[in-house]
Design an enzyme around this catalytic site. Structure first.
Site, mmCIF file in Angstrom:
data_model
loop_
_atom_site.group_PDB
_atom_site.id
_atom_site.type_symbol
_atom_site.label_atom_id
_atom_site.label_comp_id
_atom_site.label_asym_id
_atom_site.label_seq_id
_atom_site.Cartn_x
_atom_site.Cartn_y
_atom_site.Cartn_z
ATOM 1 N N THR A 136 0.820 -1.206 0.000
ATOM 2 C CA THR A 136 0.000 0.000 0.000
ATOM 3 C C THR A 136 0.858 1.263 0.000
ATOM 4 O O THR A 136 1.971 1.248 0.542
ATOM 5 C CB THR A 136 -0.884 0.000 1.263
ATOM 6 O OG1 THR A 136 -1.472 1.283 1.433
ATOM 7 C CG2 THR A 136 -0.092 -0.316 2.536
ATOM 8 N N ASP A 137 0.306 2.329 -0.548
ATOM 9 C CA ASP A 137 1.034 3.616 -0.499
ATOM 10 C C ASP A 137 1.116 4.157 0.931
ATOM 11 O O ASP A 137 1.905 5.063 1.210
ATOM 12 C CB ASP A 137 0.400 4.652 -1.442
ATOM 13 C CG ASP A 137 -1.070 4.945 -1.160
ATOM 14 O OD1 ASP A 137 -1.633 4.385 -0.205
ATOM 15 O OD2 ASP A 137 -1.662 5.750 -1.909
ATOM 16 N N GLU A 138 0.319 3.609 1.840
ATOM 17 C CA GLU A 138 0.342 4.097 3.229
ATOM 18 C C GLU A 138 1.679 3.834 3.912
ATOM 19 O O GLU A 138 1.971 4.431 4.946
ATOM 20 C CB GLU A 138 -0.772 3.447 4.057
ATOM 21 C CG GLU A 138 -2.140 3.875 3.630
ATOM 22 C CD GLU A 138 -3.196 3.625 4.701
ATOM 23 O OE1 GLU A 138 -2.850 3.437 5.877
ATOM 24 O OE2 GLU A 138 -4.378 3.619 4.340
ATOM 25 N N TYR A 161 -1.927 -0.394 11.054
ATOM 26 C CA TYR A 161 -2.094 -1.131 9.792
ATOM 27 C C TYR A 161 -0.889 -0.907 8.875
ATOM 28 O O TYR A 161 -0.240 -1.858 8.419
ATOM 29 C CB TYR A 161 -3.401 -0.709 9.088
ATOM 30 C CG TYR A 161 -3.375 -0.970 7.602
ATOM 31 C CD1 TYR A 161 -3.417 -2.270 7.111
ATOM 32 C CD2 TYR A 161 -3.263 0.081 6.682
ATOM 33 C CE1 TYR A 161 -3.353 -2.524 5.740
ATOM 34 C CE2 TYR A 161 -3.194 -0.155 5.328
ATOM 35 C CZ TYR A 161 -3.242 -1.461 4.854
ATOM 36 O OH TYR A 161 -3.169 -1.703 3.515
ATOM 37 N N LYS A 165 2.213 -3.351 7.309
ATOM 38 C CA LYS A 165 2.481 -3.542 5.873
ATOM 39 C C LYS A 165 3.934 -3.166 5.555
ATOM 40 O O LYS A 165 4.593 -3.832 4.752
ATOM 41 C CB LYS A 165 1.516 -2.696 5.020
ATOM 42 C CG LYS A 165 0.067 -3.144 5.078
ATOM 43 C CD LYS A 165 -0.163 -4.553 4.568
ATOM 44 C CE LYS A 165 -0.106 -4.677 3.078
ATOM 45 N NZ LYS A 165 -0.462 -6.067 2.631
HETATM 46 C C1 LIG Z 1 -14.680 4.677 6.602
HETATM 47 C C2 LIG Z 1 -14.561 6.191 6.544
HETATM 48 C C3 LIG Z 1 -13.417 6.805 6.092
HETATM 49 N N1 LIG Z 1 -13.314 8.163 6.064
HETATM 50 C C4 LIG Z 1 -12.082 8.788 5.527
HETATM 51 C C5 LIG Z 1 -10.766 8.280 6.075
HETATM 52 C C6 LIG Z 1 -9.833 8.404 4.880
HETATM 53 O O1 LIG Z 1 -9.332 9.737 4.788
HETATM 54 C C7 LIG Z 1 -10.721 8.158 3.671
HETATM 55 C C8 LIG Z 1 -10.680 6.726 3.147
HETATM 56 O O2 LIG Z 1 -10.842 5.859 4.264
HETATM 57 P P1 LIG Z 1 -10.809 4.272 4.102
HETATM 58 O O3 LIG Z 1 -11.829 3.883 3.094
HETATM 59 O O4 LIG Z 1 -10.904 3.682 5.458
HETATM 60 O O5 LIG Z 1 -9.389 4.022 3.439
HETATM 61 P P2 LIG Z 1 -7.881 4.470 3.875
HETATM 62 O O6 LIG Z 1 -7.766 4.648 5.336
HETATM 63 O O7 LIG Z 1 -7.468 5.601 2.995
HETATM 64 O O8 LIG Z 1 -7.094 3.137 3.467
HETATM 65 C C9 LIG Z 1 -7.427 2.407 2.259
HETATM 66 O O9 LIG Z 1 -6.480 2.693 1.250
HETATM 67 C C10 LIG Z 1 -5.176 2.204 1.470
HETATM 68 C C11 LIG Z 1 -4.347 2.585 0.266
HETATM 69 O O10 LIG Z 1 -4.104 3.959 0.303
HETATM 70 C C12 LIG Z 1 -5.190 0.706 1.728
HETATM 71 O O11 LIG Z 1 -3.913 0.262 2.033
HETATM 72 C C13 LIG Z 1 -6.124 0.395 2.885
HETATM 73 O O12 LIG Z 1 -6.181 -0.991 3.113
HETATM 74 C C14 LIG Z 1 -7.497 0.922 2.559
HETATM 75 O O13 LIG Z 1 -8.365 0.681 3.637
HETATM 76 O O14 LIG Z 1 -12.047 8.428 4.135
HETATM 77 C C15 LIG Z 1 -14.378 8.970 6.455
HETATM 78 O O15 LIG Z 1 -14.285 10.225 6.405
HETATM 79 N N2 LIG Z 1 -15.520 8.361 6.904
HETATM 80 C C16 LIG Z 1 -15.663 6.991 6.970
HETATM 81 O O16 LIG Z 1 -16.734 6.505 7.404
#
Ligand SMILES: Cc1cn([C@H]2C[C@H](O)[C@@H](COP(=O)(O)OP(=O)(O)O[C@H]3O[C@H](CO)[C@@H](O)[C@H](O)[C@H]3O)O2)c(=O)[nH]c1=O
Length: 343
Positions: A136-138, A161, A165
């Site tokens: 992941t880019d994270e 997380y 990774k």
């Molecule tokens: C679930 C959720 C997330 N968010 C925000 C947090 C983040 O800035 C953005 C995307 O959140 P997430 O969908 O959880 O994804 P994020 O933390 O960026 O990580 C994803 O993208 C990564 C790659 O960048 C992967 O390695 C991870 O496995 C994947 O889960 O949205 C909200 O504002 N509200 C929410 O309910």
């Protein structure tokens, strides 16, 4: 009887894994694939409905961190290569409890590497057979407004997380330098598309909007993610697995940077067009009115953006699905899923 030669995919019942498994079996009609998946809350065999019946597809339920399960796989099949997707992937969950992340992402990767090293070493094919780690880019940390992560950017993971990774990436790289194992790594930006687990941002937006419930946006909604359509990511993985250079990492991006709020507005506007009659139930003019700012994620990474010049130049890959088409497909897929649930 000789053993079947098969590609080993771990975590193939998850979102990205299932999209890859399906595309692999379609693209390579002479090859077999074995999918090792623990079927945690995030995995679903229904994600594989297109291939479940194929005699070139073998499913094994089991934990990648379980040495007995993994070594049996190497006894039962002639593993021609590995694409390692299996991971605990949700940042919010890792903040609540990092243990499953350490077990699956770090120990699981270590168990798989060891089993491959022993089997391939004994067959004297360690330098030929490929181990591809999906990352992941994270791992690179967080950016402010400017700049992009390159493959040379030092790792600086900032949540449990991404720390696991990054640890797994280091372990994989060490098998290249220590044993000469034929490894490649890829780090992609945020994926979206059909079959993503409900916990992630895009499915959350659509699910909450259709249920006419508050759409939770963390903090001020100004965090930026770069969105990559899952089908494009699967094509990138296929290029890297088959043609990437041993010991190398490849960044994979979508070229679609959006603030979380911009993305949410865009999806709400699409839903306004697709499901206008739902709005009247709550006398809303737009699904945008459901957006609710909630407490921020601790240590919330501000922005991710990758420079993916290397994969574009070396392997000739570029994303094919536009943000507009990708989100249209994705919204349609979730609306259909939601309608089936209601029936
Ligand atoms: C679930 C959720 C997330 N968010 C925000 C947090 C983040 O800035 C953005 C995307 O959140 P997430 O969908 O959880 O994804 P994020 O933390 O960026 O990580 C994803 O993208 C990564 C790659 O960048 C992967 O390695 C991870 O496995 C994947 O889960 O949205 C909200 O504002 N509200 C929410 O309910």
């Amino acid at each position: 009887m000789s053993k079947s030669k098969a590609l080993l995919v771990t975590g193939g019942a998850g979102f990205i894994g299932s999209n890859y498994v399906t595309s692999f079996l379609k693209k390579y009609p002479d090859r077999e694939l074995v999918n090792l998946d623990k079927l945690t809350y995030a995995g679903n065999v229904d994600n594989l409905s297109a291939v479940n019946e194929s005699d070139r597809y073998h499913f094994v339920q089991g934990d990648v961190a379980d040495e007995a399960v993994v070594s049996k796989l190497f006894r039962d099949f002639d593993i021609e290569g590995i694409i390692h997707f299996a991971a605990e992937s949700h940042v919010d969950k890792s903040i609540l409890n990092s243990n499953p992340f350490i077990l699956t992402n770090v120990l699981g990767t270590g168990v798989l590497l060891e089993a491959a090293r022993k089997d391939w070493g004994a067959k004297e094919v360690l330098k030929e057979r490929r181990f591809h780690h999906i990352s992941t880019d994270e791992v690179y940390g967080s950016l402010e407004a400017e700049g992009k992560f390159t493959e040379q950017t030092p790792y600086n993971p900032r949540n449990p997380y991404s720390a696991t990774k990054a640890a797994a990436n280091m372990l994989v790289k060490s098998y290249y330098t220590t044993y000469g194992m034929n490894v490649v790594l890829s780090s992609s930006s945020n994926n979206y598309g059909p079959r993503q687990h409900d916990e992630k941002l895009i499915p959350t937006i659509i699910r909450k909007a259709l249920a006419l419930e508050p759409i939770p946006i963390y903090g001020d909604g100004m965090n930026i993610r770069d969105w990559l359509y899952v089908g494009d990511h699967c094509q990138a993985i296929d290029h890297i697995f088959h043609h990437g250079e041993a010991g190398e990492s490849y960044n994979v991006g979508g070229g679609n940077e959006r603030t979380n709020l911009e993305l949410t507005h865009y999806i709400c506007d699409q839903l306004d067009r697709v499901k206008p009659h739902l709005l009247t139930e709550k006398t809303l003019r737009s699904f945008r009115e459901l957006i609710t700012f909630v407490e921020d994620r601790p240590g919330h990474d501000k922005r991710y953006a990758v420079d993916d010049t290397k994969i574009r130049r070396q392997l000739g890959w570029s994303p094919q699905v536009s943000y507009i088409d990708g989100l249209k497909n994705t919204v349609e897929w979730y609306v259909t899923k939601w309608e089936e649930v209601l029936q």
